[in-house]
Design a protein around this motif. Structure first.
Motif: not given
Length: 277
Positions: A74-77, A207-208, A226-228, A248-250
């Motif tokens: 997620s960070l990269i995308v 995006s995140w 992360v979302s998936v 979810i918190v993370i």
């Protein structure tokens, strides 16, 4: 300055309190749920505060699924999409705001129309394009759509800022030897920092949080975002809510940190963009 009447002030404060409580309650509830054990969660009447905080739920998030991999993906995308989108949107917004373009209003209208396209209508054509280009289950499979889909909003935000900067400053820079792009980089972009930060935050958050394209284009376990990834903790017959809540918190932590760090510029960007358009 005329002093505000007491009933009006009380109503304003009551509205602000309701807004803050309503906005933060879901996140607080999820954070409390993430610290409960399974039996504690099922107690009736409801136990609002965990009696014995189960911090182990946060460790299980990383041991039961490759959540660290999801996080890095997620960070990269999101990061690359944000950089690409802001660069392209800056050039497009500068052209629409400063250059003498024929049919400029038509181009601006098209940007507004494109911003309204529902994502679900693009899944099938984008899937066929990415499959034909052998980009499925790669970072570009999400970076390219995220960049394209976020461009209209970023352009609209930046047009307002670029249009508000006095042309004399830009002309002075060009007289001093700057090219058109040099004046954009040295004068326009620094003066538009609140707008650029606002556009970047909007693109990064979108995006995140995006789910549908991430679920459709990156089906490999190691390429999940992360979302998936949060949905993978759900079993066929079990819903481990404390574990899902911890994930979810993370996942929310980076967004909260970004908003806190850039709060001032973000609010300035939103308010200024709204009145300068």
């Amino acid at each position: 300055m005329k002093r505000e009447a007491l009933p009006a002030r009380l109503a304003r404060y009551a509205g602000l309190i309701l807004l803050i409580v309503g906005g933060t309650f879901p996140l607080v509830w999820i954070a409390l749920t993430s610290l409960k054990s399974g039996p504690e969660l099922q107690q009736f009447p409801v136990q609002y505060l965990p009696t014995h905080p189960a911090w182990s739920n946060y460790a299980r998030v990383f041991t039961e699924q490759p959540f660290a991999t999801f996080f890095v993906n997620s960070l990269i995308v999101s990061g690359v999409s944000t950089v690409l989108c802001v660069v392209v949107a800056s050039l497009a917004a500068y052209a629409l705001a400063r250059l003498k373009l024929r049919r400029r209003n038509v181009y601006t209208t098209l940007v507004v129309v494109f911003s309204m396209f529902p994502v679900i209508s693009l899944v099938v054509p984008l899937f066929r394009i990415l499959r034909g280009a052998n980009l499925l289950n790669t970072y570009p499979a999400l970076i390219l759509p995220y960049t394209a889909l976020s461009l209209p909003v970023a352009i609209l935000v930046l047009i307002a800022f670029f249009g508000s900067i006095p042309r004399d400053l830009e002309a002075a820079a060009m007289i001093d030897g700057c090219s058109r792009l040099g004046a954009l980089r040295r004068v326009v972009v620094p003066l538009s920092a609140p707008g650029i930060v606002t556009a970047a935050l909007l693109v990064f958050v979108n995006s995140w949080n995006e789910f549908l394209l991430a679920l459709s284009f990156n089906t490999s376990r190691t390429m999940r975002t992360v979302s998936v990834g949060v949905t993978l903790y759900q079993g066929e017959f079990a819903f481990p809510w404390p574990l899902i809540s911890a994930a979810i918190v993370i996942a929310v932590v980076p967004l909260v940190l970004l908003i806190v760090l850039f709060q001032k510029r973000f609010v300035t960007g939103l308010t200024a963009g709204g009145v300068k358009a």
